[in-house]
Design a protein around this motif. Sequence first.
Motif, short mmCIF file in Angstrom:
data_model
loop_
_atom_site.label_atom_id
_atom_site.label_comp_id
_atom_site.label_asym_id
_atom_site.label_seq_id
_atom_site.Cartn_x
_atom_site.Cartn_y
_atom_site.Cartn_z
N GLN A 1 0.84 -1.19 0.00
CA GLN A 1 0.00 0.00 0.00
C GLN A 1 0.88 1.24 0.00
O GLN A 1 1.91 1.27 0.67
CB GLN A 1 -0.92 -0.01 1.23
N PHE B 1 -8.04 3.84 7.27
CA PHE B 1 -8.24 2.40 7.24
C PHE B 1 -8.21 1.98 5.78
O PHE B 1 -8.54 2.77 4.89
CB PHE B 1 -9.60 2.09 7.85
N ASN C 1 -7.82 -4.20 5.63
CA ASN C 1 -7.95 -4.17 7.08
C ASN C 1 -6.62 -3.79 7.73
O ASN C 1 -6.27 -4.32 8.79
CB ASN C 1 -8.45 -5.51 7.62
N THR C 2 -5.91 -2.91 7.06
CA THR C 2 -4.67 -2.36 7.62
C THR C 2 -4.83 -0.84 7.71
O THR C 2 -5.93 -0.32 7.47
CB THR C 2 -3.46 -2.70 6.73
N LEU C 3 -3.76 -0.16 8.04
CA LEU C 3 -3.80 1.30 8.17
C LEU C 3 -2.67 1.90 7.35
O LEU C 3 -1.66 1.25 7.08
CB LEU C 3 -3.65 1.69 9.64
N PHE D 1 -0.60 5.86 6.70
CA PHE D 1 -0.45 7.27 7.02
C PHE D 1 -0.10 8.06 5.76
O PHE D 1 0.36 7.50 4.76
CB PHE D 1 0.68 7.48 8.04
N GLY D 2 -0.31 9.35 5.85
CA GLY D 2 0.13 10.26 4.80
C GLY D 2 1.59 10.65 5.03
O GLY D 2 2.17 10.34 6.06
N GLY D 3 2.15 11.35 4.06
CA GLY D 3 3.54 11.76 4.13
C GLY D 3 3.81 12.94 5.06
O GLY D 3 4.97 13.28 5.30
N GLY D 4 2.74 13.54 5.56
CA GLY D 4 2.90 14.65 6.50
C GLY D 4 2.96 16.01 5.82
O GLY D 4 3.43 16.15 4.69
#
Lengths: 110, 123
Positions: free
Chosen positions: A1, A93, A97-99, A101-104
């Motif tokens: 992902q 989500f 069924n994982t998570l 994050f964005g790059g900030g």
Amino acid sequence: QSALTQPASVSGSPGQSITISCTGTSSDVGGYNYVSWYQQHLGKAPKLMIYDVSNRPSGVSNRFSGSKSGNTASLTISGLQAEDEADYYCSSFTSSNTLVFGGGTKLTVL
Amino acid sequence: QITLKESGPTLVKPTQTLTLTCTFSGFSLTTSGVGVGWIRQPPGKALEWLSVIYWDDDKRYSPSLKSRLTITKDSSNNQVVLTMTNLDTVDTGTYYCAHRRVGVTSDQGFDPWGQGTLVTVSS
């Protein structure tokens, strides 16, 4: 992902409003109303600011709001204050069924 | 009041295995909907989700790191342990654990987080 896509930086003057975008796909941001936003001051642990796209945890200022349209979620900070200067991260989500994050995004208050 | 604290080695050699412990208080990992997750952050870089374990022992891993991670819980001692094998210098960073709560139609995110523990991978 792949990580969700956020602008590297945004800036605004005190009192203004700014919006940070978070773009994913139909397998994450677009497919679920499970987007969260975190604020991280330099050298500190992240703090939850928004969950379920637009819900604020108890104690978070109502100057912070979240929304979503299609595969893009957004965090808006109104009435910008010096203390809002920080890094902001979105998270979603996923269909696996994982998570993820964005790059900030680094917010600078001018 | 929910608190979490990470513990483990600060320096690990390449190819070694890292074992981190998250000790928490203020909630029970036997309560429906509750979970504990691990997130890391290389110096100056973005957050990266690693793993989460839930009250029912459901375990989820980052697809890119799945082969190297193992997460377990000890509910009676309020601890969650994350093991990462075959460390490399790129695994250097601050490792956080965080409380999580989910429902049938809600995902309340990671809240709160521990203070984090810096792990350096170097020979």
